[in-house]
Design a protein around this motif. Structure first.
Motif, PDB file in Angstrom:
ATOM      1  N   MET A   1      34.664  34.652  40.136  1.00  0.00           N
ATOM      2  CA  MET A   1      33.964  33.468  40.615  1.00  0.00           C
ATOM      3  C   MET A   1      34.717  32.203  40.220  1.00  0.00           C
ATOM      4  SD  MET A   1      30.682  32.223  38.534  1.00  0.00           S
ATOM      5  CE  MET A   1      30.453  30.492  38.270  1.00  0.00           C
ATOM      6  N   SER A  68      40.061  34.483  41.844  1.00  0.00           N
ATOM      7  CA  SER A  68      39.714  35.332  40.701  1.00  0.00           C
ATOM      8  C   SER A  68      40.172  36.775  40.900  1.00  0.00           C
ATOM      9  CB  SER A  68      38.203  35.290  40.444  1.00  0.00           C
ATOM     10  OG  SER A  68      37.504  35.828  41.536  1.00  0.00           O
ATOM     11  N   ARG A  69      40.692  37.119  42.067  1.00  0.00           N
ATOM     12  CA  ARG A  69      41.021  38.516  42.314  1.00  0.00           C
ATOM     13  C   ARG A  69      42.440  38.774  42.771  1.00  0.00           C
ATOM     14  NH1 ARG A  69      36.360  41.799  42.306  1.00  0.00           N
ATOM     15  NH2 ARG A  69      34.846  40.484  41.281  1.00  0.00           N
ATOM     16  N   ASP A  87      41.011  45.000  41.113  1.00  0.00           N
ATOM     17  CA  ASP A  87      40.211  43.800  40.840  1.00  0.00           C
ATOM     18  C   ASP A  87      38.923  44.133  40.091  1.00  0.00           C
ATOM     19  OD1 ASP A  87      38.371  44.602  42.705  1.00  0.00           O
ATOM     20  OD2 ASP A  87      38.692  42.929  44.087  1.00  0.00           O
ATOM     21  N   MET A  88      38.804  45.390  39.642  1.00  0.00           N
ATOM     22  CA  MET A  88      37.664  45.728  38.768  1.00  0.00           C
ATOM     23  C   MET A  88      38.021  45.519  37.296  1.00  0.00           C
ATOM     24  SD  MET A  88      35.783  48.963  40.488  1.00  0.00           S
ATOM     25  CE  MET A  88      37.133  50.081  40.516  1.00  0.00           C
ATOM     26  N   LEU A  89      39.318  45.231  37.023  1.00  0.00           N
ATOM     27  CA  LEU A  89      39.747  45.140  35.626  1.00  0.00           C
ATOM     28  C   LEU A  89      39.440  43.770  35.034  1.00  0.00           C
ATOM     29  CD1 LEU A  89      43.192  46.825  36.245  1.00  0.00           C
ATOM     30  CD2 LEU A  89      41.396  47.760  34.777  1.00  0.00           C
ATOM     31  N   ASN A  90      38.824  43.770  33.866  1.00  0.00           N
ATOM     32  CA  ASN A  90      38.530  42.523  33.157  1.00  0.00           C
ATOM     33  C   ASN A  90      39.723  42.110  32.304  1.00  0.00           C
ATOM     34  OD1 ASN A  90      36.044  42.160  34.258  1.00  0.00           O
ATOM     35  ND2 ASN A  90      34.895  42.865  32.482  1.00  0.00           N
ATOM     36  N   HIS A  91      39.711  40.833  31.907  1.00  0.00           N
ATOM     37  CA  HIS A  91      40.835  40.258  31.162  1.00  0.00           C
ATOM     38  C   HIS A  91      40.694  40.414  29.650  1.00  0.00           C
ATOM     39  CE1 HIS A  91      43.698  37.161  29.785  1.00  0.00           C
ATOM     40  NE2 HIS A  91      42.716  36.662  29.047  1.00  0.00           N
ATOM     41  N   TYR A 126      45.229  38.622  32.489  1.00  0.00           N
ATOM     42  CA  TYR A 126      45.374  37.745  33.662  1.00  0.00           C
ATOM     43  C   TYR A 126      46.500  36.737  33.437  1.00  0.00           C
ATOM     44  CZ  TYR A 126      40.655  39.328  35.106  1.00  0.00           C
ATOM     45  OH  TYR A 126      39.551  40.066  35.485  1.00  0.00           O
ATOM     46  N   TYR A 138      38.515  31.927  36.968  1.00  0.00           N
ATOM     47  CA  TYR A 138      37.744  33.170  36.832  1.00  0.00           C
ATOM     48  C   TYR A 138      36.286  32.959  36.441  1.00  0.00           C
ATOM     49  CZ  TYR A 138      42.460  34.961  36.954  1.00  0.00           C
ATOM     50  OH  TYR A 138      43.743  35.233  37.342  1.00  0.00           O
ATOM     51  N   PHE A 140      34.886  32.187  33.515  1.00  0.00           N
ATOM     52  CA  PHE A 140      34.359  32.561  32.199  1.00  0.00           C
ATOM     53  C   PHE A 140      35.189  31.870  31.114  1.00  0.00           C
ATOM     54  CE2 PHE A 140      37.732  35.684  32.622  1.00  0.00           C
ATOM     55  CZ  PHE A 140      38.197  35.870  31.326  1.00  0.00           C
TER      56      PHE A 140
HETATM   57  C1  LIG Z   1      39.105  40.609  38.942  1.00  0.00           C
HETATM   58  S1  LIG Z   1      37.404  40.462  38.545  1.00  0.00           S
HETATM   59  C2  LIG Z   1      37.169  41.683  37.337  1.00  0.00           C
HETATM   60  C3  LIG Z   1      36.049  42.599  37.650  1.00  0.00           C
HETATM   61  C4  LIG Z   1      34.666  41.991  37.551  1.00  0.00           C
HETATM   62  N1  LIG Z   1      34.132  42.087  36.201  1.00  0.00           N
HETATM   63  C5  LIG Z   1      33.703  42.685  38.507  1.00  0.00           C
HETATM   64  O1  LIG Z   1      32.755  43.257  38.043  1.00  0.00           O
HETATM   65  O2  LIG Z   1      33.938  42.640  39.700  1.00  0.00           O
HETATM   66  C6  LIG Z   1      37.416  38.947  37.700  1.00  0.00           C
HETATM   67  C7  LIG Z   1      36.071  38.478  37.218  1.00  0.00           C
HETATM   68  O3  LIG Z   1      35.598  39.293  36.150  1.00  0.00           O
HETATM   69  C8  LIG Z   1      34.965  38.520  35.139  1.00  0.00           C
HETATM   70  N2  LIG Z   1      35.727  38.690  33.872  1.00  0.00           N
HETATM   71  C9  LIG Z   1      36.964  39.220  33.724  1.00  0.00           C
HETATM   72  N3  LIG Z   1      37.345  39.283  32.442  1.00  0.00           N
HETATM   73  C10 LIG Z   1      36.315  38.784  31.719  1.00  0.00           C
HETATM   74  C11 LIG Z   1      36.091  38.572  30.319  1.00  0.00           C
HETATM   75  N4  LIG Z   1      37.018  38.871  29.393  1.00  0.00           N
HETATM   76  N5  LIG Z   1      34.915  38.012  29.944  1.00  0.00           N
HETATM   77  C12 LIG Z   1      33.970  37.677  30.862  1.00  0.00           C
HETATM   78  N6  LIG Z   1      34.122  37.852  32.199  1.00  0.00           N
HETATM   79  C13 LIG Z   1      35.278  38.404  32.635  1.00  0.00           C
HETATM   80  C14 LIG Z   1      35.011  37.075  35.628  1.00  0.00           C
HETATM   81  O4  LIG Z   1      33.783  36.807  36.290  1.00  0.00           O
HETATM   82  C15 LIG Z   1      36.131  37.097  36.649  1.00  0.00           C
HETATM   83  O5  LIG Z   1      36.002  36.118  37.671  1.00  0.00           O
END
Ligand SMILES: C[S@@+](CC[C@H](N)C(=O)[O-])C[C@H]1O[C@@H](n2cnc3c(N)ncnc32)[C@H](O)[C@@H]1O
Length: 308
Positions: A1, A68-69, A87-91, A126, A138, A140
């Protein structure tokens, strides 16, 4: 987002943070792109691009998703792509992982820096981004003190009433700089370029032969060369940086203590929730950025204490 979608939101929440300027630029660019497409394509083919889908709201949302993706693929000259599973991977700033196009398998391959247990969350980096950059792209902010790449931009300027204002400005301009510049502060310290800029700002007229050297050193924003050394000016230069830090700290404190503002619009429950989230994220960012300024202040004061 994406964090904010309107200028009013940015003015309400990011007023204390230098990241606001970057956010305004980003929103302006996206709106410019939308207006251009609307005038040249959408309005001419309303059957293909109906207004209820191709409007500025959905366009801004789509760009938020894109920012964000998208992933950059090094082996394809940094071209960007949307990779649905990746794009399911968090940072996490603590991992060194790679996502790239693999020519032999003709697919996107994800390489981790260690093995994982089944069920364990796998992270990706990221990039070495500050908390402000993570918020902008992103949506957050990492927990305070957990982002080793965090930084805050410190805006410094020449003093217009300086007797050498003109000469200093000319030296800066010859080196591609202007009378106001921003330099990144980190918890680990400040760049040698900021110190060079500070030397220039506080230099007396009888040091005019050094202006060029100082401006050149201030412009070398990416070099890791050792900084300039003017022991007689050091105290004043540090005091200048300290004053800038303190006036920024004041801005953050005023914002945090005054309670984050809200754009004056009537709200439904969904908007109210969104406002709450934006406020909380802005507070988290301001607290993180102010912490770096406090740290810089502490270091400079420590330096001064050791001198006396
Ligand atoms: C590429 S997506 C990752 C997958 C996402 N969590 C999902 O469920 O679709 C990027 C988004 O994940 C969330 N995100 C990624 N890493 C994060 C973190 N370390 N802490 C909080 N939110 C995170 C943010 O909302 C970001 O815009």
């Amino acid at each position: 987002m994406c964090y904010c979608r309107t200028r009013a939101e940015l003015d309400a929440y990011l007023v204390a943070s230098p990241i606001r300027k970057r956010a305004i630029q980003r929103i302006t660019d996206v709106i410019g792109t939308y207006n251009d497409l609307r005038d040249r394509i959408f309005s001419r083919h309303p059957d293909l691009f109906p207004e209820e889908v191709y409007n500025i709201e959905t366009f801004l949302w789509s760009f938020g998703i894109l920012f964000s993706r998208l992933v950059r693929l090094p082996s394809m000259d940094g071209r960007v792509a949307l990779v649905p599973w990746a794009d399911m991977l968090n940072h996490s700033p603590e991992v060194e992982t790679f996502l790239d196009f693999d020519k032999s398998s003709r697919g996107i391959v994800f390489t981790t820096d260690r093995s994982y247990q089944p069920g364990e969350q796998v992270f990706i980096s990221y990039g070495k981004k500050s908390s402000g950059e993570l918020l902008l792209s992103y949506g957050f902010v990492p927990k305070e003190g957990t982002n080793p790449n965090d930084s805050v931009e410190l805006l410094v300027s020449l003093d217009k009433s300086d007797n050498c204002y003109k000469e200093k400005l000319q030296a800066l301009k010859r080196n591609g700089l202007s009378e106001s510049e921003s330099f990144p502060l980190r918890v680990t310290g400040w760049p040698v370029e900021l110190m060079a800029y500070a030397f220039l700002v506080v230099s007396p007229p009888d040091m005019s032969q050094c202006f060029e050297e100082m401006a050149a050193a201030a412009s070398n924003k990416t070099s890791s060369k050792p900084g300039l050394n003017y022991p007689d000016l050091e105290e004043q230069a540090l005091q200048f940086i300290l004053d800038c830090c303190e006036s920024n700290i004041e801005k953050y404190t005023k914002y945090l203590e005054g309670g984050a503002g809200s754009p004056e619009v009537p709200m439904n429950a969904k908007q109210a929730n969104r406002t709450l989230l934006l406020k909380q994220l802005a507070r988290d960012l301001c607290i993180s950025e102010r912490r770096i300024l406090y740290r810089t202040q502490y270091k400079i004061e420590g330096h001064e204490r050791r001198r006396t």
